[in-house]
Design an enzyme around this catalytic site. Sequence first.
Site, PDB file in Angstrom:
ATOM      1  N   ASP A   1       0.801  -1.227   0.000  1.00 36.91           N
ATOM      2  CA  ASP A   1       0.000   0.000   0.000  1.00 36.91           C
ATOM      3  C   ASP A   1       0.834   1.278   0.000  1.00 36.91           C
ATOM      4  O   ASP A   1       0.298   2.359   0.252  1.00 36.91           O
ATOM      5  CB  ASP A   1      -0.939  -0.006   1.212  1.00 36.91           C
ATOM      6  CG  ASP A   1      -2.101  -0.976   1.004  1.00 36.91           C
ATOM      7  OD1 ASP A   1      -2.655  -0.988  -0.107  1.00 36.91           O
ATOM      8  OD2 ASP A   1      -2.441  -1.711   1.942  1.00 36.91           O
TER       9      ASP A   1
ATOM     10  N   ASP B   1      -6.839  -3.836  -5.774  1.00 40.02           N
ATOM     11  CA  ASP B   1      -6.476  -2.530  -5.216  1.00 40.02           C
ATOM     12  C   ASP B   1      -5.032  -2.145  -5.561  1.00 40.02           C
ATOM     13  O   ASP B   1      -4.672  -0.972  -5.616  1.00 40.02           O
ATOM     14  CB  ASP B   1      -6.615  -2.530  -3.687  1.00 40.02           C
ATOM     15  CG  ASP B   1      -7.781  -3.333  -3.155  1.00 40.02           C
ATOM     16  OD1 ASP B   1      -8.180  -4.318  -3.803  1.00 40.02           O
ATOM     17  OD2 ASP B   1      -8.283  -3.001  -2.081  1.00 40.02           O
TER      18      ASP B   1
HETATM   19  N1  GLY Z   1      -8.146  -2.832   0.645  1.00 41.67           N
HETATM   20  C1  GLY Z   1      -8.378  -1.483   0.348  1.00 41.67           C
HETATM   21  C2  GLY Z   1      -9.810  -1.161   0.289  1.00 41.67           C
HETATM   22  O1  GLY Z   1     -10.504  -1.429   1.250  1.00 41.67           O
HETATM   23  O2  GLY Z   1     -10.253  -0.656  -0.703  1.00 41.67           O
END
Ligand code: GLY
Length: 403
Positions: free
Chosen positions: A123, A181
């Site tokens: 992330d 994501d």
């Molecule tokens: N995992 C990132 C989101 O909740 O979009």
Amino acid sequence: MKLKSLTCISALFLIISLPGIAQQKNKFTPQPGLLATIKKNFADADAQYKVLAKNLKPGEFPKAYHPETNKQENSNSGWWCSGFYPGTLLNIYEENHDKALLTEADIMLATLAKEQYNTHTHDLGFMMYCSFGNANKLNPSPEYKQILLNSAKSLSTRFNPKTGTIKSWDSKPSDFLVIIDNMMNLELLFWATKETGDSSFYKIAVTHANTTIKNHYRPDYSSYHVINYDAETGAVKEKKTAQGFANESAWARGQVWGLYGFTVMYRETKDKKYLDQANNIAKFVLNNPNLPADKIPYWDFNATNIPNALRDASAGAIMASALLELCRYTNKTDGLRYFNTAQSIIRTLSSPAYKAEPGTNGGFILQHSVGHFPAGTEIDVPLTYADYYFVEAMKRYQAFAVK
Ligand code: GLY
């Protein structure tokens, strides 16, 4: 480390939030009424983020607010959302020039900086590019650049040439989990190649995106949330969900992470296959019979209790921002549809149904997002990324008014 203070800026830079703006081919006309609403939204957001700041102890980042208990949930800098709060502060500052927000952003950036060396998360794009990336656009500095470069290096350590992907989540050694994501973390890698001339970051981003097209997408251009690879052979072991309703469902935020991610891929590479992918994802979403008339998606396009399922304001905000970029690259008919959809979303999110009264909502701008429904966490609450992409979408909309 002492970060160069943004508060020393003597001249203000107009950040156009689209790096590829010079290559735009479509130009649409924003509505004066909505532009006026956006101006008020920025004034309200300024006041709200001062409320939010008061709810944080030193070192804490906002995560969510629970209206029913009036409790705010905060995190440390390692949470995947830690970059959104400083990024939003900077984006509101750029609009309103309120130094108090800049001072708060500086404090948060100093706390966040250590994450540049975090190799345990995919992330880093969210965490570091939404924060330091915006700081560096506002006030380019060698310190910000070094932090961004170290973050890109940390992210690159998670790339596996056998799977052709960056690993999203650490889990048991026999698993190699990649989530849709992750498309959002690639922009940081493109930045790193442009900054250094080292093409390895670019190659990782392109390889990850190509593998994602191959394995995450269904024939109708909806995406799975999670692909589990065999790290030794690169074979796909499982296609499933974590945050969606079911393995075969279309989790709303996942669809719009992909939409945004492939739009960025096209901007950064000019490879038409990414434009086609983004357009096809847009069509899946916009033609979906379960997309409500106001264009704020249910949390999952296949939730069983539609039309009574919860909406996800974060998915709406991300979609609006992505469409306001994609509409510049595509043909005029699709472009107009994307622009008008984004316009509807911004209008809906600006209404009392979603936008909180100043002084309420724990200081967050928007209400009604869904974080992780299956886990029972962050359900129908304000979330930092809903605010971040709403503010970004409003800036992108305003940019159409700049002659
Ligand atoms: N995992 C990132 C989101 O909740 O979009």
